[in-house]
Scaffold this motif. Structure first.
Motif, PDB file in Angstrom:
ATOM      1  N   VAL A 138      29.542  64.489  14.483  1.00 54.06           N
ATOM      2  CA  VAL A 138      28.805  64.481  15.740  1.00 54.06           C
ATOM      3  C   VAL A 138      28.946  65.803  16.487  1.00 54.06           C
ATOM      4  O   VAL A 138      27.980  66.288  17.091  1.00 54.06           O
ATOM      5  CB  VAL A 138      29.226  63.283  16.619  1.00 54.06           C
ATOM      6  CG1 VAL A 138      30.698  63.361  16.989  1.00 54.06           C
ATOM      7  CG2 VAL A 138      28.369  63.194  17.867  1.00 54.06           C
TER       8      VAL A 138
ATOM      9  N   PHE B 193      21.701  61.190  23.547  1.00 57.74           N
ATOM     10  CA  PHE B 193      22.459  60.747  22.383  1.00 57.74           C
ATOM     11  C   PHE B 193      22.844  59.281  22.589  1.00 57.74           C
ATOM     12  O   PHE B 193      23.293  58.907  23.662  1.00 57.74           O
ATOM     13  CB  PHE B 193      23.736  61.586  22.223  1.00 57.74           C
ATOM     14  CG  PHE B 193      23.499  63.072  22.170  1.00 57.74           C
ATOM     15  CD1 PHE B 193      23.451  63.736  20.954  1.00 57.74           C
ATOM     16  CD2 PHE B 193      23.348  63.804  23.342  1.00 57.74           C
ATOM     17  CE1 PHE B 193      23.254  65.106  20.908  1.00 57.74           C
ATOM     18  CE2 PHE B 193      23.148  65.183  23.302  1.00 57.74           C
ATOM     19  CZ  PHE B 193      23.106  65.833  22.075  1.00 57.74           C
ATOM     20  N   CYS B 194      22.706  58.473  21.540  1.00 52.20           N
ATOM     21  CA  CYS B 194      23.016  57.045  21.659  1.00 52.20           C
ATOM     22  C   CYS B 194      23.770  56.562  20.428  1.00 52.20           C
ATOM     23  O   CYS B 194      23.344  56.832  19.293  1.00 52.20           O
ATOM     24  CB  CYS B 194      21.724  56.241  21.830  1.00 52.20           C
ATOM     25  SG  CYS B 194      21.969  54.451  21.957  1.00 52.20           S
ATOM     26  N   ASN B 195      24.873  55.865  20.643  1.00 49.63           N
ATOM     27  CA  ASN B 195      25.597  55.151  19.597  1.00 49.63           C
ATOM     28  C   ASN B 195      26.143  56.068  18.501  1.00 49.63           C
ATOM     29  O   ASN B 195      26.100  55.730  17.316  1.00 49.63           O
ATOM     30  CB  ASN B 195      24.713  54.059  18.966  1.00 49.63           C
ATOM     31  CG  ASN B 195      25.527  53.001  18.240  1.00 49.63           C
ATOM     32  OD1 ASN B 195      26.554  52.551  18.739  1.00 49.63           O
ATOM     33  ND2 ASN B 195      25.078  52.600  17.067  1.00 49.63           N
ATOM     34  N   PHE B 196      26.673  57.208  18.861  1.00 51.72           N
ATOM     35  CA  PHE B 196      27.290  58.099  17.877  1.00 51.72           C
ATOM     36  C   PHE B 196      28.735  57.640  17.640  1.00 51.72           C
ATOM     37  O   PHE B 196      29.670  58.126  18.256  1.00 51.72           O
ATOM     38  CB  PHE B 196      27.246  59.546  18.366  1.00 51.72           C
ATOM     39  CG  PHE B 196      25.941  60.225  18.092  1.00 51.72           C
ATOM     40  CD1 PHE B 196      25.787  61.064  16.997  1.00 51.72           C
ATOM     41  CD2 PHE B 196      24.846  60.007  18.917  1.00 51.72           C
ATOM     42  CE1 PHE B 196      24.572  61.674  16.736  1.00 51.72           C
ATOM     43  CE2 PHE B 196      23.631  60.617  18.679  1.00 51.72           C
ATOM     44  CZ  PHE B 196      23.489  61.460  17.568  1.00 51.72           C
ATOM     45  N   SER B 197      28.910  56.693  16.735  1.00 53.25           N
ATOM     46  CA  SER B 197      30.225  56.101  16.495  1.00 53.25           C
ATOM     47  C   SER B 197      30.784  56.416  15.109  1.00 53.25           C
ATOM     48  O   SER B 197      31.969  56.170  14.850  1.00 53.25           O
ATOM     49  CB  SER B 197      30.159  54.578  16.679  1.00 53.25           C
ATOM     50  OG  SER B 197      29.207  54.013  15.790  1.00 53.25           O
TER      51      SER B 197
ATOM     52  N   TYR C 195      27.457  61.899   9.288  1.00 49.63           N
ATOM     53  CA  TYR C 195      26.029  61.547   9.254  1.00 49.63           C
ATOM     54  C   TYR C 195      25.373  62.279   8.080  1.00 49.63           C
ATOM     55  O   TYR C 195      25.267  63.505   8.095  1.00 49.63           O
ATOM     56  CB  TYR C 195      25.363  61.903  10.584  1.00 49.63           C
ATOM     57  CG  TYR C 195      25.967  61.133  11.730  1.00 49.63           C
ATOM     58  CD1 TYR C 195      25.505  59.867  12.055  1.00 49.63           C
ATOM     59  CD2 TYR C 195      27.054  61.641  12.440  1.00 49.63           C
ATOM     60  CE1 TYR C 195      26.099  59.127  13.072  1.00 49.63           C
ATOM     61  CE2 TYR C 195      27.642  60.915  13.455  1.00 49.63           C
ATOM     62  CZ  TYR C 195      27.161  59.656  13.767  1.00 49.63           C
ATOM     63  OH  TYR C 195      27.751  58.926  14.763  1.00 49.63           O
TER      64      TYR C 195
ATOM     65  N   LEU D 291      21.405  58.273  11.161  1.00 54.13           N
ATOM     66  CA  LEU D 291      20.981  58.885  12.424  1.00 54.13           C
ATOM     67  C   LEU D 291      19.461  58.945  12.471  1.00 54.13           C
ATOM     68  O   LEU D 291      18.827  59.441  11.533  1.00 54.13           O
ATOM     69  CB  LEU D 291      21.559  60.305  12.539  1.00 54.13           C
ATOM     70  CG  LEU D 291      21.001  61.236  13.607  1.00 54.13           C
ATOM     71  CD1 LEU D 291      21.209  60.677  15.012  1.00 54.13           C
ATOM     72  CD2 LEU D 291      21.641  62.628  13.480  1.00 54.13           C
TER      73      LEU D 291
ATOM     74  N   GLU E 111      23.168  49.324  17.689  1.00 50.22           N
ATOM     75  CA  GLU E 111      24.569  48.901  17.663  1.00 50.22           C
ATOM     76  C   GLU E 111      24.828  47.909  16.530  1.00 50.22           C
ATOM     77  O   GLU E 111      25.852  47.986  15.847  1.00 50.22           O
ATOM     78  CB  GLU E 111      24.941  48.287  19.010  1.00 50.22           C
ATOM     79  CG  GLU E 111      24.965  49.309  20.146  1.00 50.22           C
ATOM     80  CD  GLU E 111      25.210  48.683  21.507  1.00 50.22           C
ATOM     81  OE1 GLU E 111      25.169  47.425  21.601  1.00 50.22           O
ATOM     82  OE2 GLU E 111      25.437  49.444  22.470  1.00 50.22           O
TER      83      GLU E 111
ATOM     84  N   ALA F 150      23.020  55.833  14.769  1.00 50.85           N
ATOM     85  CA  ALA F 150      22.942  56.701  15.941  1.00 50.85           C
ATOM     86  C   ALA F 150      21.490  57.086  16.203  1.00 50.85           C
ATOM     87  O   ALA F 150      20.647  57.049  15.299  1.00 50.85           O
ATOM     88  CB  ALA F 150      23.790  57.948  15.738  1.00 50.85           C
TER      89      ALA F 150
END
Length: 254
Positions: free
Chosen positions: A3, A29-33, A37, A61, A84, A89
Motif C-alpha cells: 500500500v 483510498f478504501c479498505n487497504f487491508s 496487491y 485492488l 469489505e 481495496a
C-alpha cells in the motif's frame, strides 16, 4: 506492490494535483487491508456489479475514475460492504485524472491520432477548461465519428453543423455538456467538440453556433485515462497484473 508503494506512486504521478484537490472528495483510498496487491482491475465507475466481478476475477485492488455517487442513494454503502466482504481495496481519482498529462482527455485524443496537444484540460474558477488537440492533416467528421464508434465500442451521437473538415478538436470527457465549454471550443477555433454527456442546451447551442459535436457515453469516453493509470502502475511494479472490468453500454445516445 504494497500500500505504501502504491500511495507513493500515486503521489509521484499526480504531484501538485493531489494538493489542489481534496482527498476523499476528488480521490480516495478504501479498505487497504492486505500486505500485497498483485491483481488490479480497472473501470470508470465503482458499482456493486463491478465489485462482484472483481471478486470473481480474484482482484486485490479496483482502480476507478469515479467513487460511487452519494446521490445514487445506498449504492456507496453497498459497495463498501462488498469491498469489505471480499477483502478488495478500492482507489478512485476523479479531477486529477482529468487534468494530468496521461489522463482521460489526453488519452482519448492520443487514441484518435492527434499529433499535437495544444492545451491540456485544467480547472479555472471551479470550471473545467477544455482540452484541445490537432491532427497533422484534416479528416472528415464522418471518419472521426467512425473512429469514435470503434474506440468506444458504442454508437455515438453527433451533429454535423457545418461543412468544415476536422483539424482541431475541443474535448471534455464525461460530463462536458455545458454551453460554457462549447463557447470555449468556438472561441478556440475548434472544428468539433467531443464530450460524454449532452442536454437540450448542449444541442441547441451547438446548432446555434454551428459547432460540430460528438457525444459518447460518460463511462466510455473516460475509460482510457483509467487504463493509462493502470498501465503506469504495471510499468512501475512489474509483477502486477491489470485487467479491465466490464461495464455495460447502457447510457442511451439518442
Amino acid at each position: 506492490m504494497n500500500v505504501q508503494q502504491f500511495k507513493s506512486q500515486i503521489e509521484e504521478l499526480f504531484g501538485p494535483l493531489l494538493l489542489e484537490f481534496k482527498e476523499d472528495e476528488e480521490y480516495g483510498f478504501c479498505n487497504f487491508s492486505l500486505n500485497n496487491y498483485e491483481r488490479i482491475g480497472f473501470a470508470t465507475n465503482i458499482t456493486p456489479e463491478i465489485v462482484m466481478q472483481a471478486a470473481e476475477m480474484n482482484v486485490d485492488l479496483i482502480v476507478t475514475h469515479h467513487d460511487a455517487w452519494d446521490f445514487v442513494y445506498g449504492m456507496k454503502e453497498r459497495c463498501i460492504e462488498l469491498l469489505e466482504e471480499y477483502n478488495i481495496a478500492h482507489f478512485y481519482i476523479h479531477l486529477p485524472l482529468d487534468y494530468v498529462s496521461f489522463g482521460t482527455c489526453i488519452s482519448l485524443l492520443n487514441l484518435l491520432g492527434i499529433s499535437d496537444i495544444v492545451q491540456q484540460p485544467y480547472q479555472l474558477d471551479s470550471k473545467t477548461v477544455i482540452g484541445i488537440g490537432e491532427f497533422a492533416s484534416p479528416i472528415t467528421l464522418k471518419q472521426l465519428v467512425g473512429d469514435m464508434n470503434r474506440l468506444l465500442g458504442e454508437r455515438v451521437y453527433f451533429q454535423n453543423n457545418n461543412n468544415k473538415e476536422i483539424k482541431r478538436i475541443g474535448m471534455i470527457t464525461g460530463a462536458g455538456n455545458g454551453t460554457d465549454q462549447l463557447r470555449d471550443a468556438m472561441n478556440s477555433n475548434c472544428d468539433v467538440y467531443i464530450t460524454g454527456e449532452k442536454t437540450l442546451y448542449t444541442v441547441q447551442y451547438a446548432k446555434f453556433i454551428k459547432m460540430n459535436i460528438i457525444v459518447g457515453s460518460h463511462t466510455y469516453t473516460e475509460i482510457f485515462g483509467v487504463k493509462s493509470l493502470a498501465q503506469k502502475l504495471q510499468e512501475k511494479f512489474k509483477g502486477i497484473e491489470i485487467m479491465q472490468l466490464y461495464e455495460e453500454h447502457f447510457e442511451v445516445m439518442e
